[in-house]
Scaffold this active site. Structure first.
Site, PDB file in Angstrom:
ATOM      1  CB  CYS A   1       5.352   1.960   7.189  1.00  0.00           C
ATOM      2  SG  CYS A   1       4.923   3.497   6.376  1.00  0.00           S
ATOM      3  CG  LEU A   2       6.717   0.988   1.034  1.00  0.00           C
ATOM      4  CD1 LEU A   2       6.177   1.389  -0.328  1.00  0.00           C
ATOM      5  CD2 LEU A   2       7.827  -0.046   0.895  1.00  0.00           C
TER       6      LEU A   2
ATOM      7  N   GLY B   1       0.842  -1.195   0.000  1.00  0.00           N
ATOM      8  CA  GLY B   1       0.000   0.000   0.000  1.00  0.00           C
ATOM      9  C   GLY B   1       0.872   1.238   0.000  1.00  0.00           C
TER      10      GLY B   1
ATOM     11  CG  HIS C   1       0.686   6.887   5.421  1.00  0.00           C
ATOM     12  ND1 HIS C   1       1.835   7.283   6.060  1.00  0.00           N
ATOM     13  CD2 HIS C   1       0.835   5.560   5.174  1.00  0.00           C
ATOM     14  CE1 HIS C   1       2.646   6.235   6.203  1.00  0.00           C
ATOM     15  NE2 HIS C   1       2.061   5.181   5.684  1.00  0.00           N
TER      16      HIS C   1
ATOM     17  CG  HIS D   1      -0.550   1.461   7.372  1.00  0.00           C
ATOM     18  ND1 HIS D   1       0.405   0.895   8.191  1.00  0.00           N
ATOM     19  CD2 HIS D   1       0.144   2.254   6.505  1.00  0.00           C
ATOM     20  CE1 HIS D   1       1.604   1.345   7.845  1.00  0.00           C
ATOM     21  NE2 HIS D   1       1.480   2.162   6.811  1.00  0.00           N
ATOM     22  CD  GLU D   2      -1.103   2.528   2.844  1.00  0.00           C
ATOM     23  OE1 GLU D   2      -0.574   3.651   2.761  1.00  0.00           O
ATOM     24  OE2 GLU D   2      -0.442   1.487   3.038  1.00  0.00           O
TER      25      GLU D   2
ATOM     26  CD  GLN E   1       3.467   5.793   2.611  1.00  0.00           C
ATOM     27  OE1 GLN E   1       2.479   5.306   2.080  1.00  0.00           O
ATOM     28  NE2 GLN E   1       4.444   5.051   3.093  1.00  0.00           N
TER      29      GLN E   1
HETATM   30 ZN    ZN Z   1       2.811   3.255   5.608  1.00  0.00          ZN
END
Ligand code: ZN
Length: 170
Positions: A91-92, A46, A137, A133-134, A51
């Site tokens: 998470c990226l 995701g 962000h 989660h997204e 991000q």
């Molecule tokens: Zn993330």
């Protein structure tokens, strides 16, 4: 198609809040496809626009093993949430760190697709966790915000040290 660069914690731009997408046009579709390509390239499931330093409410997700079932969620909203489930998340934007976070087990959500059509869906398991989660962000929130202060301090120190090491190499 272009690869975008992913911000890493503790970059303060990860705390920006994304604004709603007003019209879903070619520029939004291009951003969404670039985000998907970036997510595949980085090996994530995701990615939220914040991000990649784009302050619009756009999320891409693909949970499929073959990486061929992309979901594009524009202006996603959680309509209701039930139950609680602890799952290990990564998470990226927080490389090489994984920890357990408690989230709702089932959610109802609404979003627009790349053609501007509105959908309402239900999700549970990994998809429900991923959407929560997204969306966090898009509101400037990271999964590590749910951890204890001590864990957050340790992680921050570790990442700052890594950054200094890279800086010396350069
Ligand atoms: Zn993330």
């Amino acid at each position: 198609m272009a690869l975008l660069s992913v911000l890493h914690y503790p970059d303060p731009r990860l705390r920006n809040v994304a604004r709603p997408v007003e019209s879903i046009d070619d520029s939004i579709r291009t951003i969404a496809r670039d985000m998907l390509e970036t997510m595949y390239d980085e090996g994530g499931i995701g990615l939220a626009a914040i991000q990649v330093n784009i302050r619009q409410r756009i999320i891409v997700i693909d949970l499929s093993a073959d990486r061929d079932q992309p979901l594009y969620l524009i202006n996603p909203e959680i309509l209701h949430a039930e139950g609680a489930e602890k799952m290990q998340e990564g998470c990226l934007s927080v490389p090489e760190y994984f920890d357990y976070v408690e989230r709702a087990e089932r959610i109802g959500y609404r979003y627009q697709d790349l053609n501007g059509e509105t959908h309402e869906r239900e999700a549970d398991g990994l998809l429900a966790v991923c959407i929560q989660h997204e969306i966090d962000h898009l509101d400037g929130k990271l999964f590590i915000d749910y951890l204890s202060n001590l864990k957050q301090q340790r992680l921050r120190k570790k990442l700052e040290k890594q950054e200094r090491q890279y800086a010396q190499v350069l």
